[in-house]
Enzyme design. Structure first.
Site, PDB file in Angstrom:
ATOM      1  N   ASP A  78       0.844  -1.203   0.000  1.00 41.52           N
ATOM      2  CA  ASP A  78       0.000   0.000   0.000  1.00 41.52           C
ATOM      3  C   ASP A  78       0.880   1.254   0.000  1.00 41.52           C
ATOM      4  O   ASP A  78       0.369   2.377  -0.055  1.00 41.52           O
ATOM      5  CB  ASP A  78      -1.022  -0.014   1.152  1.00 41.52           C
ATOM      6  CG  ASP A  78      -0.383  -0.110   2.526  1.00 41.52           C
ATOM      7  OD1 ASP A  78       0.852  -0.233   2.612  1.00 41.52           O
ATOM      8  OD2 ASP A  78      -1.133  -0.052   3.526  1.00 41.52           O
ATOM      9  N   SER A  79       2.208   1.060   0.013  1.00 46.13           N
ATOM     10  CA  SER A  79       3.147   2.157  -0.242  1.00 46.13           C
ATOM     11  C   SER A  79       2.869   2.776  -1.605  1.00 46.13           C
ATOM     12  O   SER A  79       3.346   3.868  -1.905  1.00 46.13           O
ATOM     13  CB  SER A  79       4.591   1.646  -0.195  1.00 46.13           C
ATOM     14  OG  SER A  79       4.748   0.513  -1.024  1.00 46.13           O
ATOM     15  N   GLU A  92       9.315  -4.571  10.140  1.00 42.61           N
ATOM     16  CA  GLU A  92       9.728  -3.261   9.605  1.00 42.61           C
ATOM     17  C   GLU A  92      10.181  -2.332  10.735  1.00 42.61           C
ATOM     18  O   GLU A  92       9.508  -2.204  11.766  1.00 42.61           O
ATOM     19  CB  GLU A  92       8.551  -2.612   8.853  1.00 42.61           C
ATOM     20  CG  GLU A  92       8.902  -1.219   8.325  1.00 42.61           C
ATOM     21  CD  GLU A  92       7.926  -0.661   7.314  1.00 42.61           C
ATOM     22  OE1 GLU A  92       6.942  -1.337   6.972  1.00 42.61           O
ATOM     23  OE2 GLU A  92       8.172   0.480   6.851  1.00 42.61           O
ATOM     24  N   LYS A 148      -1.324  -9.411   2.699  1.00 46.20           N
ATOM     25  CA  LYS A 148      -0.534  -8.980   3.864  1.00 46.20           C
ATOM     26  C   LYS A 148      -1.360  -7.977   4.657  1.00 46.20           C
ATOM     27  O   LYS A 148      -2.027  -7.122   4.058  1.00 46.20           O
ATOM     28  CB  LYS A 148       0.795  -8.350   3.423  1.00 46.20           C
ATOM     29  CG  LYS A 148       1.601  -7.783   4.592  1.00 46.20           C
ATOM     30  CD  LYS A 148       3.031  -7.435   4.205  1.00 46.20           C
ATOM     31  CE  LYS A 148       3.194  -6.087   3.553  1.00 46.20           C
ATOM     32  NZ  LYS A 148       2.734  -4.940   4.363  1.00 46.20           N
TER      33      LYS A 148
HETATM   34  O1  KIV Z   1       3.596  -1.108   1.567  1.00 50.41           O
HETATM   35  C1  KIV Z   1       4.740  -1.579   1.473  1.00 50.41           C
HETATM   36  O2  KIV Z   1       5.470  -1.369   0.504  1.00 50.41           O
HETATM   37  C2  KIV Z   1       5.212  -2.418   2.570  1.00 50.41           C
HETATM   38  C3  KIV Z   1       6.669  -2.717   2.612  1.00 50.41           C
HETATM   39  C4  KIV Z   1       7.417  -1.514   2.994  1.00 50.41           C
HETATM   40  C5  KIV Z   1       6.965  -3.871   3.483  1.00 50.41           C
HETATM   41  O3  KIV Z   1       4.443  -2.793   3.402  1.00 50.41           O
END
Ligand code: KIV
Length: 278
Positions: A44-45, A182, A113
């Site tokens: 979700d980044s 993280e 996730k």
């Molecule tokens: O959203 C994302 O890219 C993540 C990673 C930083 C693990 O959760």
């Protein structure tokens, strides 16, 4: 060979480090997949790196499904994990299962996730019972940015560190197939990694984890501004893009692009005939 939950588990057992990178579109997913990365995360980044938001909170299920579909089409061998966005699993267990199902059924992901420990174990259990693998996410979980008061390293106090170890055990018992750690101290990540039989995938959690994950824009030098301490810029693709785009502008303005080799030919007679008419 398609990477699966079993591949990642075997890698932990044999000490073969797991590699995971984010991707949000077909072209990038295809390149990453061809390089042999074990897993691709549609994080979700994408809220920040693709959509320009300040954090991950505004990301919707529709955003996630749209990008997951594109990545799944480009990922032949990598294990595809899609993030469950903020508020898609916190409200109820039923909503969590429905939304996880959409990421698999519509998006084509192999796993989902979600962030959190003990408080999301019911959701993890229910999603796993629906035959959907779940990757958990502990530590500096970006969806809790307002609770943390910023993007701050977690697990530095004894209480917080103890809670993270307990959460790791709880999510494993709930059926998670792996966990992203993280923004926690490397030595705490080592302890968690040794305690769990499921693989740990670190980002800002040191080299003792069973694998690593990075946001591809960070590791390829596409992002500008502050680079977090845990990011290594393996290439400066942003500079290459800037050079290519500047050259395109200059050559177009000078008239040196397109050159002869970029144009299509036609019989001279056709042009001669046409010239009489025009
Ligand atoms: O959203 C994302 O890219 C993540 C990673 C930083 C693990 O959760």
């Amino acid at each position: 060979m398609k990477n699966t939950v079993s591949t990642l588990l075997r890698q932990k057992q044999s000490g073969d480090k797991i590699t995971m990178l984010t991707a949000y579109d077909y072209t990038t997913a295809k390149i990453i997949d061809e390089c042999g990365v074990n897993a691709i995360l549609i994080g979700d980044s994408l809220g920040m790196v693709m959509l320009g938001y300040e954090n991950t909170l505004p990301v919707t299920m529709e955003d996630m499904i749209h990008h997951t579909k594109a990545v799944s089409r480009g990922a032949e061998n990598a294990f595809v994990v899609a993030d469950m966005p903020f508020m898609s699993y916190q409200v109820s267990v039923e909503e969590a299962v429905i939304n996880a199902g959409r990421l698999i059924k519509e998006g084509g992901a192999n796993a989902v996730k979600l962030e959190g420990g003990a408080e999301v174990c019911e959701q993890i259990r229910a999603i796993v019972n629906a035959s959907i693998p779940v990757v958990a996410h502990l530590g500096l979980t970006p969806q809790s940015v307002n609770v943390f008061g910023g993007f701050k390293v977690q697990g530095k106090s004894i209480d917080n560190a103890r809670k993270l170890v307990e959460d790791a055990v709880r999510i494993q018992e709930a059926g998670a197939c792996a966990v992203v750690l993280e923004g926690i101290p490397a030595k705490l990540a080592d302890i968690i990694t040794k305690k769990l039989f499921i693989p740990t995938i670190g980002i800002g959690a040191g080299s003792g984890c069973d694998g690593q994950v990075l946001v591809y824009q960070d590791m390829l030098g596409l992002t500008t501004g502050h680079t977090p301490k845990f990011v290594k810029r393996f290439a400066e693709v942003g500079d290459l893009m800037r050079k290519g785009i500047s050259d395109y502008i200059s050559e177009t303005k000078e008239g040196t692009f397109p050159a002869e080799e970029h144009t299509y030919a036609v019989d001279e007679e056709v042009i001669a005939e046409l010239s009489k008419e025009c």
